[in-house]
Design a protein around this motif. Structure first.
Motif, mmCIF file in Angstrom:
data_model
loop_
_atom_site.group_PDB
_atom_site.id
_atom_site.type_symbol
_atom_site.label_atom_id
_atom_site.label_comp_id
_atom_site.label_asym_id
_atom_site.label_seq_id
_atom_site.Cartn_x
_atom_site.Cartn_y
_atom_site.Cartn_z
ATOM 1 N N ARG A 48 0.206 -13.309 -24.368
ATOM 2 C CA ARG A 48 -1.249 -13.400 -24.448
ATOM 3 C C ARG A 48 -1.841 -12.002 -24.444
ATOM 4 N N ASP A 49 -3.055 -11.894 -24.957
ATOM 5 C CA ASP A 49 -3.755 -10.612 -25.075
ATOM 6 C C ASP A 49 -5.098 -10.748 -24.369
ATOM 7 N N LEU A 50 -5.314 -9.954 -23.342
ATOM 8 C CA LEU A 50 -6.550 -10.014 -22.563
ATOM 9 C C LEU A 50 -7.226 -8.650 -22.598
ATOM 10 N N GLY A 51 -8.206 -8.505 -23.483
ATOM 11 C CA GLY A 51 -8.975 -7.266 -23.542
ATOM 12 C C GLY A 51 -8.149 -6.031 -23.791
ATOM 13 N N GLY A 52 -7.190 -6.152 -24.681
ATOM 14 C CA GLY A 52 -6.367 -4.996 -25.003
ATOM 15 C C GLY A 52 -5.129 -4.849 -24.149
ATOM 16 N N VAL A 53 -5.077 -5.556 -23.030
ATOM 17 C CA VAL A 53 -3.872 -5.562 -22.200
ATOM 18 C C VAL A 53 -3.036 -6.772 -22.613
ATOM 19 N N GLN A 54 -1.789 -6.521 -22.914
ATOM 20 C CA GLN A 54 -0.928 -7.588 -23.425
ATOM 21 C C GLN A 54 0.123 -7.985 -22.397
ATOM 22 N N PHE A 55 0.307 -9.269 -22.304
ATOM 23 C CA PHE A 55 1.256 -9.829 -21.350
ATOM 24 C C PHE A 55 2.348 -10.569 -22.130
ATOM 25 N N VAL A 56 3.582 -10.240 -21.822
ATOM 26 C CA VAL A 56 4.733 -10.907 -22.418
ATOM 27 C C VAL A 56 5.575 -11.496 -21.287
ATOM 28 N N VAL A 57 5.755 -12.809 -21.313
ATOM 29 C CA VAL A 57 6.690 -13.422 -20.371
ATOM 30 C C VAL A 57 8.053 -13.427 -21.049
ATOM 31 N N LEU A 58 8.966 -12.651 -20.496
ATOM 32 C CA LEU A 58 10.306 -12.513 -21.052
ATOM 33 C C LEU A 58 11.260 -13.460 -20.328
ATOM 34 N N ARG A 59 12.040 -14.190 -21.086
ATOM 35 C CA ARG A 59 13.006 -15.142 -20.525
ATOM 36 C C ARG A 59 14.418 -14.669 -20.835
ATOM 37 N N ASP A 60 15.235 -14.563 -19.801
ATOM 38 C CA ASP A 60 16.656 -14.302 -20.030
ATOM 39 C C ASP A 60 17.466 -15.371 -19.328
ATOM 40 N N VAL A 61 18.758 -15.191 -19.291
ATOM 41 C CA VAL A 61 19.627 -16.233 -18.760
ATOM 42 C C VAL A 61 19.353 -16.532 -17.295
ATOM 43 N N SER A 62 18.727 -15.601 -16.580
ATOM 44 C CA SER A 62 18.552 -15.777 -15.138
ATOM 45 C C SER A 62 17.156 -16.214 -14.736
ATOM 46 N N GLY A 63 16.194 -16.180 -15.655
ATOM 47 C CA GLY A 63 14.848 -16.579 -15.284
ATOM 48 C C GLY A 63 13.815 -15.962 -16.202
ATOM 49 N N VAL A 64 12.574 -15.842 -15.704
ATOM 50 C CA VAL A 64 11.493 -15.248 -16.492
ATOM 51 C C VAL A 64 10.814 -14.164 -15.665
ATOM 52 N N THR A 65 10.204 -13.204 -16.373
ATOM 53 C CA THR A 65 9.413 -12.185 -15.700
ATOM 54 C C THR A 65 8.258 -11.785 -16.602
ATOM 55 N N GLN A 66 7.202 -11.303 -15.976
ATOM 56 C CA GLN A 66 6.022 -10.868 -16.716
ATOM 57 C C GLN A 66 6.127 -9.385 -17.032
ATOM 58 N N CYS A 67 5.881 -9.049 -18.309
ATOM 59 C CA CYS A 67 5.879 -7.657 -18.750
ATOM 60 C C CYS A 67 4.476 -7.334 -19.285
ATOM 61 N N VAL A 68 3.963 -6.137 -18.966
ATOM 62 C CA VAL A 68 2.586 -5.775 -19.297
ATOM 63 C C VAL A 68 2.575 -4.468 -20.072
ATOM 64 N N GLY A 69 1.800 -4.434 -21.168
ATOM 65 C CA GLY A 69 1.701 -3.206 -21.944
ATOM 66 C C GLY A 69 0.439 -3.178 -22.774
ATOM 67 N N LYS A 70 0.304 -2.133 -23.573
ATOM 68 C CA LYS A 70 -0.842 -1.976 -24.465
ATOM 69 C C LYS A 70 -0.334 -1.529 -25.840
ATOM 70 N N GLY A 71 -1.101 -1.887 -26.878
ATOM 71 C CA GLY A 71 -0.775 -1.436 -28.216
ATOM 72 C C GLY A 71 0.489 -2.026 -28.786
ATOM 73 N N LEU A 72 0.892 -3.182 -28.270
ATOM 74 C CA LEU A 72 2.131 -3.813 -28.756
ATOM 75 C C LEU A 72 1.844 -4.698 -29.951
ATOM 76 N N ASN A 73 2.676 -4.621 -30.928
ATOM 77 C CA ASN A 73 2.622 -5.553 -32.059
ATOM 78 C C ASN A 73 3.601 -6.677 -31.743
ATOM 79 N N LEU A 74 3.096 -7.687 -31.049
ATOM 80 C CA LEU A 74 3.986 -8.698 -30.497
ATOM 81 C C LEU A 74 4.486 -9.656 -31.573
ATOM 82 N N PRO A 75 5.774 -9.992 -31.549
ATOM 83 C CA PRO A 75 6.323 -10.977 -32.484
ATOM 84 C C PRO A 75 6.023 -12.389 -32.000
ATOM 85 N N LEU A 76 6.400 -13.367 -32.784
ATOM 86 C CA LEU A 76 6.219 -14.761 -32.407
ATOM 87 C C LEU A 76 7.045 -15.107 -31.171
ATOM 88 N N ALA A 77 6.604 -16.135 -30.470
ATOM 89 C CA ALA A 77 7.381 -16.654 -29.347
ATOM 90 C C ALA A 77 8.786 -17.015 -29.803
#
Length: 452
Positions: A48-77
């Motif tokens: 999701r994108d909130l006012g220029g701040v982008q949030f990516v929930v990353l899922r790996d084999v052990s669980g999920v975590t929230q990653c936060v950045g700016k200026g990312l060209n995010l790919p599809l889920a």
């Protein structure tokens, strides 16, 4: 943001030499890296994108975590990505930590949107759609949790039996005749000769008792039954056990009692997070699971609950009521139903003893194990005497020639033996409170489903 120090791109870039790269960190281990720079790899679970701040929930084999950045060209889920960043404690983030992104790299971009929004999937909403797109939906957190629990269950099954002196075997899945008779067999063309997919390893595991005395197998079995219920599959994973030199079926039930206790102990140690995610409870296994004869069980559900049982076995409602009774009166989620009539058991079921010591012509040493309202096991003592076995085959009006490869071994001193089989998917579903057994298998096969 300084592009020289914060490279964020969706273009796949050449990987750095291994000696210059951070080791991969799994999301479950972020609590050990607070304030440190880590490298994660996984899938875009949500974004999701909130006012220029982008949030990516990353899922790996052990669980999920929230990653936060700016200026990312995010790919599809569901795209697979790599994130490098600094770990920071955050009370509202999954697991209590988030990663502040300094580098973002797409490893493999999804080329189209997922047909199902995985974070919002629910098993009770359009289940057929979820199964139609199983190649994607199986990635869901709850979906993979069920399969992880099943993997641990199977591992515990193997481990415990090996501690009790059992040997794992592998038996044919292309056979010339069924192990239990009847018409629930899938025919196949075997080089112009008629054959079938195995409905059970029963006959082979009995033969192998003459080799190793105690054997087990973990393998699929096939039932050509035209069920369309939440508790049946046409291909399922069967956990089979057979043991020799027993006194009677009580030895077999006692083994299963110990086995289930061991499995639940393993699940408590390895899979509590998966049970918590699914809101399920790991049962305690009594030191002595209650036993009741089929005749008494039918009478109990009629007298206590007013339920009239039709047929020669317990119907699903009777199974549910019987389990309810033992949960309320003895605090047990498990109950053995014993002393099945011959008409409800296959030809190899050993007859029970009458009061005078003679063998019954009507009752067998067969049993079922019920768990939380459903049968999860069928088992018992088998016939080991050759003459008795041939008489039983005749009584069941089966063709002895088609079973000659099995009956031959009983000419050569087979010991008293018995065993049982557990349906892995059905046990997994009942443990986790999953209403449809199809969700306890990665790629289920029922009467209408051959894909994916």
């Amino acid at each position: 943001m300084n592009k020289e120090t914060h490279r964020m791109t969706t273009e796949a870039t050449p990987e750095q030499p291994a000696q210059q790269r951070l080791p991969r960190t799994l999301t479950r281990d972020l609590n050990h890296h607070d304030g440190q720079t880590v490298r994660l790899q996984g899938f875009v679970h949500a974004r999701r994108d909130l006012g220029g701040v982008q949030f990516v929930v990353l899922r790996d084999v052990s669980g999920v975590t929230q990653c936060v950045g700016k200026g990312l060209n995010l790919p599809l889920a569901e795209s697979s990505v790599e994130v490098t960043g600094t770990v920071k404690a955050h009370p509202k983030a999954p697991g209590g930590f988030e990663v502040q992104i300094s580098e973002f790299r797409v490893i493999s971009a999804a080329v189209e949107a997922s047909p199902v929004e995985i974070p919002k999937m629910e098993w009770n909403v359009n289940p057929e759609t979820m199964l139609d797109y199983r190649v994607v939906t199986v990635r869901g957190l709850k979906e993979r949790a069920a399969l992880k629990v099943q993997a641990e269950l199977v591992a515990a099954f193997r481990d415990h039996l090996m501690t009790e002196g059992f040997t794992e075997i592998s038996t044919p899945k292309i056979v010339s005749a069924g192990a239990e008779g009847g018409a629930n067999l899938f025919p196949i063309d075997y080089f112009g000769q008629g054959a079938y997919l195995a409905q059970s390893p029963q006959l082979y595991k009995q033969i192998m008792v003459g080799v190793f005395e105690r054997v087990f197998e973990v393998a699929p079995v096939y039932r050509a039954e035209e069920h369309a219920t939440s508790r049946h599959l046409n291909e399922y994973l069967s956990l089979d056990v057979e043991m020799g030199f027993i006194e009677d079926e009580e030895d077999v039930m006692s083994l299963e009692n110990r086995l289930l206790a061991s499995i639940m102990t393993r699940l408590k140690a390895t899979s509590q997070a998966e049970f918590d995610l699914l809101g399920a409870t790991i049962p305690d296994v009594p030191a002595h699971i209650p036993r009741i004869s089929l005749f008494d069980a039918r009478a109990l559900v009629t007298e206590k609950y007013g339920h009239q049982v039709g047929g020669k076995d317990l119907d699903p409602e009777a199974e549910r009521l019987l389990c309810q009774h033992y949960a309320e009166t003895e605090g047990s989620d498990f109950v053995f139903v014993t002393k099945y009539p011959r008409a409800a058991r296959p030809f190899y079921a050993h007859p029970d003893s009458n009061a005078d010591g003679s063998l019954s012509s009507e009752i067998t040493r067969g049993f079922d194990l019920l768990f939380r309202g459903i049968e999860i096991t069928s088992g018992g003592q088998r016939i080991h005497d050759h003459a008795m076995l041939m008489d039983s085959i005749a009584a069941y009006k089966l063709n002895p020639e088609s079973l000659s490869g099995y009956t031959e071994v009983f000419k050569y001193g087979m010991p008293p033996h018995g065993g049982f089989a557990i349906g892995a998917e059905r046990l997994t579903a009942k443990l986790l409170g999953i209403s449809n057994v199809r969700y306890a298998r990665a790629f289920p096969r029922d009467r209408h489903r051959l894909t994916p």
